[in-house]
Design a protein around this motif. Structure first.
Motif, short mmCIF file in Angstrom:
data_model
loop_
_atom_site.label_atom_id
_atom_site.label_comp_id
_atom_site.label_asym_id
_atom_site.label_seq_id
_atom_site.Cartn_x
_atom_site.Cartn_y
_atom_site.Cartn_z
N THR A 2 46.43 57.76 43.27
CA THR A 2 47.83 58.07 43.59
C THR A 2 48.48 55.81 43.92
N GLY B 62 48.91 53.12 45.37
CA GLY B 62 48.63 52.63 47.48
C GLY B 62 47.24 52.66 47.71
N SER B 63 46.48 54.12 47.19
CA SER B 63 45.21 54.81 47.29
C SER B 63 44.14 53.59 47.23
N TYR C 169 42.61 47.40 44.78
CA TYR C 169 41.57 46.79 46.03
C TYR C 169 40.04 46.45 45.32
N1 LIG Z 1 38.64 49.56 50.56
C1 LIG Z 1 39.97 49.15 51.42
N2 LIG Z 1 39.60 48.36 52.39
C2 LIG Z 1 40.69 47.58 53.13
N3 LIG Z 1 42.69 47.70 52.85
C3 LIG Z 1 42.07 48.21 51.81
C4 LIG Z 1 41.09 49.19 50.89
N4 LIG Z 1 41.76 49.86 49.50
C5 LIG Z 1 43.02 49.45 49.53
N5 LIG Z 1 43.09 48.87 50.85
C6 LIG Z 1 44.45 47.75 51.06
O1 LIG Z 1 45.83 49.17 51.04
C7 LIG Z 1 46.70 49.03 49.63
C8 LIG Z 1 47.07 49.28 48.43
O2 LIG Z 1 45.86 49.50 47.81
P1 LIG Z 1 45.58 49.02 46.06
O3 LIG Z 1 44.69 48.85 45.88
O4 LIG Z 1 47.12 47.98 45.89
O5 LIG Z 1 46.10 50.42 45.85
P2 LIG Z 1 46.68 50.70 44.55
O6 LIG Z 1 46.32 49.65 43.32
O7 LIG Z 1 45.88 52.56 44.20
O8 LIG Z 1 48.53 51.26 44.48
C9 LIG Z 1 46.60 46.90 49.87
O9 LIG Z 1 47.15 46.38 50.93
C10 LIG Z 1 44.70 46.90 50.14
O10 LIG Z 1 44.73 45.98 50.26
#
Ligand SMILES: Nc1ncnc2c1ncn2[C@@H]1O[C@H](COP(=O)(O)OP(=O)(O)O)[C@@H](O)[C@H]1O
Ligand SMILES: [Mg+2]
Length: 464
Positions: free
Chosen positions: A154, A156-157, A161
């Motif tokens: 979903t 923000g998951s 990243y």
């Molecule tokens: N493994 C992780 N370690 C540290 N921060 C993370 C990690 N995964 C996600 N985040 C943080 O959580 C937030 C949402 O992650 P993101 O990858 O952009 O979500 P998605 O692409 O699934 O919508 C970002 O601010 C990201 O930096």
């Protein structure tokens, strides 16, 4: 955890731990015994089993810990039999009463660098730590590049990243691979820099928000909508001539498209018209009818970039047809190049539901008119023959072409709550058991389940 049954060692994963207070469950009508669990005699029987010294130790420890009436029950899933650094399928259960131990990390560290077929990973890429231990988890980039990757979860998951982290490490572990990223939010350049990719390795093209039709029917429709249907509809000579004119220039291919020489305005100026409608049509055109030639030139030069990372930034594109048409042209060109030189390439489709939907998603068509879908399907099914790997990232797996999903052989799954998405996941993720899929709704951000050909077994990993 490790289950020891004589000479046999079975490796498993703890899925849940329940904590019970036996006093709480005690039933006054059964003289202090719980109606929920077996009698005390049953437990005694377990502890007294055979001459197993491990059980005796466990019994003494339990006594010394003075847990009283508190009981913890763990539910575990057996992953396989550990045989000389190799994990094999378990064909029979361990004997009832076999003792369970916490896994010694050294014992699995060599296991973690094997892929699903039990072979040593050709290019292991570090992706994080196994949850509940400090063991390093790897993905086999070789499997990912040759058999495609799916990243879901979903919003923000932690999908993007993970993808940025994986790509940055892939670049340093494999000096040959070139990355092509379709980036709808314009977040990859900065993200990759943050993960240590050198600026000099990245080429980025910001796609302008203009119309870039690839099928003549799109322009015909546009002209009808502007209020001049007689120019292109019906059987008049003029309409027929105009349809032929449009199909001469508007093509679903970078090398054939008439936009190499002309802008859309120029092409429309070439329509024949006896009623003076064309002038009115042209004057009602807005600035989005300009700039096609420039965009095509830039697409071509960016595709030929000698940088290792090529990003197509769709961040300012609001026109859905532009998103699918431009990405479709890019994918077609990449596919043709790959077929010719078979160089190692990896194409990332972020928010893939926008490019390659199962049914029309939002404004994106799922029909013959979606060049991006046609090309994504082609790359999914044939790319591996030409070293063109595909990474599909999506928050809505239920909305992505099932065909494309079924062609991805390694999956990284983050928190998923939507029940139609969970249904789709259980139906196509063949490597992960039901139990592990049931963890998906409660995963924290940055925690993912990695399974498929590129992983030794389905693992829950803290991405870092
Ligand atoms: N493994 C992780 N370690 C540290 N921060 C993370 C990690 N995964 C996600 N985040 C943080 O959580 C937030 C949402 O992650 P993101 O990858 O952009 O979500 P998605 O692409 O699934 O919508 C970002 O601010 C990201 O930096
Ligand atoms: Mg994202």
């Amino acid at each position: 955890m490790e289950l020891r049954d004589g000479e046999r060692k079975l490796i498993g994963r703890i899925l849940e731990i329940y904590s019970y207070d036996m006093d709480f469950f005690a039933n006054p009508f059964t003289s202090g015994e719980s109606p929920v669990f077996g009698s005390l005699e049953t437990f005694k029987l377990l502890f007294a089993k055979g001459n197993c010294s491990d059980w005796k130790k466990a019994a003494v420890l339990a006594y010394l810990n003075g847990n009283g009436a508190k009981l913890k029950l763990a539910v575990a899933e057996v992953i396989g039999d550990l045989k000389k650094d190799k994990l094999e399928t378990s064909f029979s259960p361990a004997q009832v009463g076999s003792p369970v131990f916490k896994l010694v990390e050294g014992e699995i560290s060599s296991l973690l660098k094997k892929n699903f077929s039990g072979q040593s990973m050709v290019s292991p890429v570090e992706v994080g730590e196994l949850v509940g231990s400090s063991a390093t988890a790897y993905l086999d980039a070789q499997e990912v590049l040759s058999k495609h990757l799916l990243v879901l979860g979903t919003t923000g998951s932690g999908k993007s990243y993970f993808t940025k982290l994986f790509l940055s490490r892939l670049l340093s572990s494999d000096p040959e691979v070139k990355l092509f990223i379709l980036d709808p939010h314009g977040e990859y350049r900065e993200g990759l820099l943050r993960f240590g990719v050198d600026e000099s390795q990245i080429d980025e093209l910001k796609i302008k928000d203009i119309l870039l039709p690839v099928f003549p029917e799109e322009v015909e429709e546009q002209i009808r909508q502007e209020g001049y249907p007689s120019l292109v509809s019906g059987n008049t000579n003029e309409a027929k001539k105009n349809r032929a004119h449009l199909s001469r220039y508007i093509k679903p291919s970078l090398s054939l498209t008439g936009f190499r020489e002309k802008d859309l305005k120029d092409i429309i100026s070439g329509l024949s018209d006896r009623e003076g409608e064309k002038e009115a049509l042209l004057s009602s055109l807005s600035s989005i009818y300009d700039g096609q030639k420039d965009l095509i030139e830039k697409l071509e030069s960016t595709l030929n970039s000698n940088k290792r990372v090529v990003i197509f930034n769709f961040g300012s594109v609001s026109e859905p047809s532009t998103r699918v048409n431009v990405s479709g042209l890019i994918m077609r060109e990449l596919f043709d190049k790959a077929r010719e030189d078979k160089k190692k390439r990896f194409l990332v489709l972020e928010e893939a539901h926008n490019f390659a939907p199962e049914k029309g998603f939002g404004d994106t068509s799922a029909g013959k008119g979606n060049l991006a879908l046609i090309m994504a399907r082609k790359i999914a099914s044939e790319g591996r023959k030409f070293n063109l790997g595909l990474g599909v990232i999506t928050q809505r797996p239920a909305q992505v072409s099932k065909y494309i999903l079924s062609q991805t052989n390694t999956q990284v799954m983050f928190r998923t709550i939507n029940s139609s998405d969970l249904d789709v996941i259980s139906s196509f993720v063949e490597y992960a058991g039901k139990d592990i899929v049931s963890l998906l709704p409660s995963l924290q951000t940055g925690m993912g389940i990695i399974c498929g050909m590129g992983a030794p077994f389905p693992m829950v990993v803290n991405i870092k």
